[in-house]
Design a protein around this motif. Structure first.
Motif, PDB file in Angstrom:
ATOM      1  N   ILE A  58      18.386  46.273  85.931  1.00 26.54           N
ATOM      2  CA  ILE A  58      19.392  45.225  86.172  1.00 26.54           C
ATOM      3  C   ILE A  58      20.206  44.997  84.907  1.00 26.54           C
ATOM      4  O   ILE A  58      19.654  44.682  83.845  1.00 26.54           O
ATOM      5  CB  ILE A  58      18.725  43.904  86.617  1.00 26.54           C
ATOM      6  N   ASP A  59      21.519  45.143  85.009  1.00 27.17           N
ATOM      7  CA  ASP A  59      22.396  44.930  83.861  1.00 27.17           C
ATOM      8  C   ASP A  59      22.348  43.470  83.423  1.00 27.17           C
ATOM      9  O   ASP A  59      22.212  42.548  84.240  1.00 27.17           O
ATOM     10  CB  ASP A  59      23.835  45.293  84.216  1.00 27.17           C
ATOM     11  N   ASP A  60      22.493  43.246  82.117  1.00 29.36           N
ATOM     12  CA  ASP A  60      22.582  41.898  81.536  1.00 29.36           C
ATOM     13  C   ASP A  60      21.320  41.066  81.759  1.00 29.36           C
ATOM     14  O   ASP A  60      21.386  39.831  81.739  1.00 29.36           O
ATOM     15  CB  ASP A  60      23.800  41.137  82.090  1.00 29.36           C
ATOM     16  N   LEU A  61      20.183  41.718  81.965  1.00 28.09           N
ATOM     17  CA  LEU A  61      18.902  41.015  82.037  1.00 28.09           C
ATOM     18  C   LEU A  61      18.037  41.484  80.887  1.00 28.09           C
ATOM     19  O   LEU A  61      17.897  42.688  80.650  1.00 28.09           O
ATOM     20  CB  LEU A  61      18.193  41.294  83.365  1.00 28.09           C
ATOM     21  N   ALA A  62      17.464  40.533  80.152  1.00 26.00           N
ATOM     22  CA  ALA A  62      16.545  40.839  79.055  1.00 26.00           C
ATOM     23  C   ALA A  62      15.266  40.049  79.271  1.00 26.00           C
ATOM     24  O   ALA A  62      15.232  39.090  80.048  1.00 26.00           O
ATOM     25  CB  ALA A  62      17.181  40.496  77.707  1.00 26.00           C
ATOM     26  N   ALA A  63      14.211  40.442  78.573  1.00 26.17           N
ATOM     27  CA  ALA A  63      12.933  39.750  78.701  1.00 26.17           C
ATOM     28  C   ALA A  63      12.421  39.331  77.332  1.00 26.17           C
ATOM     29  O   ALA A  63      12.630  40.020  76.334  1.00 26.17           O
ATOM     30  CB  ALA A  63      11.902  40.653  79.382  1.00 26.17           C
ATOM     31  N   VAL A  64      11.763  38.179  77.307  1.00 29.16           N
ATOM     32  CA  VAL A  64      11.089  37.698  76.106  1.00 29.16           C
ATOM     33  C   VAL A  64       9.617  38.057  76.248  1.00 29.16           C
ATOM     34  O   VAL A  64       8.965  37.644  77.204  1.00 29.16           O
ATOM     35  CB  VAL A  64      11.268  36.174  75.953  1.00 29.16           C
ATOM     36  N   VAL A  65       9.095  38.854  75.305  1.00 31.98           N
ATOM     37  CA  VAL A  65       7.735  39.370  75.423  1.00 31.98           C
ATOM     38  C   VAL A  65       6.952  39.095  74.140  1.00 31.98           C
ATOM     39  O   VAL A  65       7.512  39.059  73.042  1.00 31.98           O
ATOM     40  CB  VAL A  65       7.723  40.887  75.720  1.00 31.98           C
ATOM     41  N   HIS A  66       5.644  38.928  74.284  1.00 31.29           N
ATOM     42  CA  HIS A  66       4.757  38.766  73.143  1.00 31.29           C
ATOM     43  C   HIS A  66       4.582  40.119  72.471  1.00 31.29           C
ATOM     44  O   HIS A  66       4.273  41.111  73.137  1.00 31.29           O
ATOM     45  CB  HIS A  66       3.410  38.222  73.620  1.00 31.29           C
ATOM     46  N   VAL A  67       4.789  40.189  71.138  1.00 33.29           N
ATOM     47  CA  VAL A  67       4.787  41.490  70.462  1.00 33.29           C
ATOM     48  C   VAL A  67       3.581  41.720  69.558  1.00 33.29           C
ATOM     49  O   VAL A  67       3.438  42.805  68.989  1.00 33.29           O
ATOM     50  CB  VAL A  67       6.079  41.684  69.632  1.00 33.29           C
ATOM     51  N   GLY A  68       2.688  40.736  69.438  1.00 34.36           N
ATOM     52  CA  GLY A  68       1.618  40.853  68.464  1.00 34.36           C
ATOM     53  C   GLY A  68       2.161  40.457  67.109  1.00 34.36           C
ATOM     54  O   GLY A  68       2.215  39.282  66.764  1.00 34.36           O
ATOM     55  N   HIS A  69       2.619  41.430  66.312  1.00 32.93           N
ATOM     56  CA  HIS A  69       3.296  41.194  65.048  1.00 32.93           C
ATOM     57  C   HIS A  69       4.222  42.382  64.808  1.00 32.93           C
ATOM     58  O   HIS A  69       3.870  43.517  65.142  1.00 32.93           O
ATOM     59  CB  HIS A  69       2.288  41.053  63.904  1.00 32.93           C
ATOM     60  N   PRO A  70       5.408  42.155  64.233  1.00 37.52           N
ATOM     61  CA  PRO A  70       6.311  43.293  64.008  1.00 37.52           C
ATOM     62  C   PRO A  70       5.676  44.430  63.208  1.00 37.52           C
ATOM     63  O   PRO A  70       5.978  45.598  63.440  1.00 37.52           O
ATOM     64  CB  PRO A  70       7.477  42.658  63.231  1.00 37.52           C
ATOM     65  N   GLU A  71       4.783  44.091  62.271  1.00 34.63           N
ATOM     66  CA  GLU A  71       4.150  45.115  61.451  1.00 34.63           C
ATOM     67  C   GLU A  71       2.892  45.694  62.094  1.00 34.63           C
ATOM     68  O   GLU A  71       2.394  46.736  61.655  1.00 34.63           O
ATOM     69  CB  GLU A  71       3.791  44.533  60.076  1.00 34.63           C
ATOM     70  N   GLN A  72       2.373  45.035  63.116  1.00 35.19           N
ATOM     71  CA  GLN A  72       1.162  45.490  63.796  1.00 35.19           C
ATOM     72  C   GLN A  72       1.318  45.198  65.285  1.00 35.19           C
ATOM     73  O   GLN A  72       0.794  44.216  65.791  1.00 35.19           O
ATOM     74  CB  GLN A  72      -0.063  44.792  63.220  1.00 35.19           C
ATOM     75  N   PRO A  73       2.050  46.045  65.996  1.00 35.49           N
ATOM     76  CA  PRO A  73       2.391  45.769  67.391  1.00 35.49           C
ATOM     77  C   PRO A  73       1.169  45.641  68.299  1.00 35.49           C
ATOM     78  O   PRO A  73       0.115  46.221  68.049  1.00 35.49           O
ATOM     79  CB  PRO A  73       3.237  46.983  67.795  1.00 35.49           C
ATOM     80  N   SER A  74       1.360  44.887  69.372  1.00 31.60           N
ATOM     81  CA  SER A  74       0.339  44.781  70.411  1.00 31.60           C
ATOM     82  C   SER A  74       0.140  46.153  71.056  1.00 31.60           C
ATOM     83  O   SER A  74       1.098  46.745  71.566  1.00 31.60           O
ATOM     84  CB  SER A  74       0.786  43.776  71.467  1.00 31.60           C
ATOM     85  N   PRO A  75      -1.086  46.691  71.060  1.00 30.95           N
ATOM     86  CA  PRO A  75      -1.311  47.994  71.707  1.00 30.95           C
ATOM     87  C   PRO A  75      -0.892  48.007  73.168  1.00 30.95           C
ATOM     88  O   PRO A  75      -0.351  49.008  73.659  1.00 30.95           O
ATOM     89  CB  PRO A  75      -2.823  48.205  71.550  1.00 30.95           C
ATOM     90  N   THR A  76      -1.126  46.898  73.865  1.00 29.48           N
ATOM     91  CA  THR A  76      -0.752  46.836  75.281  1.00 29.48           C
ATOM     92  C   THR A  76       0.744  46.994  75.453  1.00 29.48           C
ATOM     93  O   THR A  76       1.216  47.715  76.347  1.00 29.48           O
ATOM     94  CB  THR A  76      -1.214  45.501  75.889  1.00 29.48           C
ATOM     95  N   LEU A  77       1.531  46.339  74.584  1.00 34.50           N
ATOM     96  CA  LEU A  77       2.986  46.441  74.683  1.00 34.50           C
ATOM     97  C   LEU A  77       3.462  47.829  74.274  1.00 34.50           C
ATOM     98  O   LEU A  77       4.350  48.402  74.923  1.00 34.50           O
ATOM     99  CB  LEU A  77       3.649  45.364  73.821  1.00 34.50           C
ATOM    100  N   GLU A  78       2.905  48.389  73.216  1.00 31.29           N
ATOM    101  CA  GLU A  78       3.275  49.749  72.809  1.00 31.29           C
ATOM    102  C   GLU A  78       3.125  50.726  73.977  1.00 31.29           C
ATOM    103  O   GLU A  78       4.026  51.521  74.266  1.00 31.29           O
ATOM    104  CB  GLU A  78       2.378  50.219  71.666  1.00 31.29           C
ATOM    105  N   GLN A  79       1.968  50.665  74.619  1.00 28.46           N
ATOM    106  CA  GLN A  79       1.687  51.597  75.712  1.00 28.46           C
ATOM    107  C   GLN A  79       2.611  51.348  76.901  1.00 28.46           C
ATOM    108  O   GLN A  79       3.083  52.299  77.535  1.00 28.46           O
ATOM    109  CB  GLN A  79       0.227  51.473  76.112  1.00 28.46           C
ATOM    110  N   ALA A  80       2.866  50.062  77.221  1.00 26.98           N
ATOM    111  CA  ALA A  80       3.752  49.747  78.346  1.00 26.98           C
ATOM    112  C   ALA A  80       5.172  50.234  78.072  1.00 26.98           C
ATOM    113  O   ALA A  80       5.842  50.764  78.969  1.00 26.98           O
ATOM    114  CB  ALA A  80       3.741  48.241  78.609  1.00 26.98           C
TER     115      ALA A  80
END
Length: 297
Positions: A58-80
């Motif tokens: 969908i154009d012009d749609l963004a999501a706010v997601v939990h990232v863990g930490h910028p220097e140590q990303p959430s493994p779940t998010l990395e894989q997704a």
């Protein structure tokens, strides 16, 4: 428009969007709000895979997601992200001070503690040290349903803005503020990463073209030669071959990133840039370890 996953705290995700200027309620923001009050709520996009697929389609749609930490990303998010559409990219990140509180009907408390998935993720260690045994409920469970589950003697861990009328903080509630900032990122669908002239945090996933002893060393040598500051390296089994590797590093400017991926292409190394997060390093890094190394007999 902005959305979030169904497991994410609506209050904290909305606060991140507002503070960073991603939200339609932020002064001067060009983003149109899709809900009546985006300062406390945003679109529920379903599970993480559903949210990523929706943002990609969908154009012009963004999501706010939990990232863990910028220097140590959430493994779940990395894989997704790596399993999602190749256009998906995190383009910003912001820390939010947690607003969790532990509350009960005035003069009561002591029974079960009802808390949702985001609350357990952020507060589990603190609750454990206080001897609390949480009763986990889906994040979508209404405050009224949670209060009913808690009963006359139970309590809730909930965002401060959603405390039920007549409920007050329990002794020890202030300790929930000690969990440190919670990081959120802005996830978009883009054909190219943002251009940046000052250092940015980059998440890069790669899979060596020929997985054999020493192949990782050759690829890591390319990152070393590029002059990036590596802070995170993690491997994961891959359906397309033995391994995929996830990295997070400080990159001096976009020209360095452009040259690095060109070199990866030239060496036939499969890769995906998952995040380009402009801005200086965080004053609060990932939780530090206190290692006890083997020193011999």
């Amino acid at each position: 428009m902005l959305g979030r996953t169904s497991r994410e705290s609506p209050a904290h995700a909305a606060r991140a969007a507002h503070d960073a200027g991603w939200s339609g309620v932020a002064p001067g923001s060009p983003v149109v709000s899709a809900v009546a009050d985006e300062s406390t709520e945003m679109l529920d996009l379903g599970t993480t895979p559903q949210a990523l697929a929706t943002v990609a389609s969908i154009d012009d749609l963004a999501a706010v997601v939990h990232v863990g930490h910028p220097e140590q990303p959430s493994p779940t998010l990395e894989q997704a992200l790596l399993a999602g559409d190749p256009t998906l990219l995190l383009t910003a990140a912001v820390p939010v001070e947690p607003r969790w509180v532990w509350v009960a009907p005035q003069g009561r408390g002591g029974g079960q503690v009802v808390v949702d998935e985001a609350g357990v993720r952020d507060c589990a260690d603190v609750l454990r040290t206080m001897g609390v045994s949480p009763r986990l409920v889906p994040t979508a469970t209404s405050i009224e349903e949670r209060a009913a589950l808690a009963g006359d003697q139970g309590s809730l861990v909930v965002e401060r803005s959603r405390v039920p009328a007549g409920w007050t903080e329990m002794a020890g509630s202030e300790r929930l503020a000690d969990v440190g900032p919670v990081w959120y990122g802005l996830l978009e669908a883009r054909r190219a990463w943002p251009r940046f002239e000052a250092p940015a945090q980059v998440w890069l996933a790669f899979g060596p073209s020929d997985d054999h002893r020493g192949s990782l060393r050759h690829t890591l040598a390319l990152l070393d030669e590029a002059g990036v500051d590596m802070q995170h390296l993690r491997s994961n089994p891959s359906a397309a071959g033995p391994h995929v590797f996830f990295t997070s590093f400080r990159c001096p400017d976009v020209a360095v990133l452009d040259a690095l991926v060109d070199e990866l292409d030239g060496r036939s190394v499969a890769h995906r840039t998952l995040a380009v997060l402009p801005g200086g390093p965080s004053a609060v890094g990932p939780e530090a370890l206190a290692p006890r190394w083997w020193t011999g007999a």
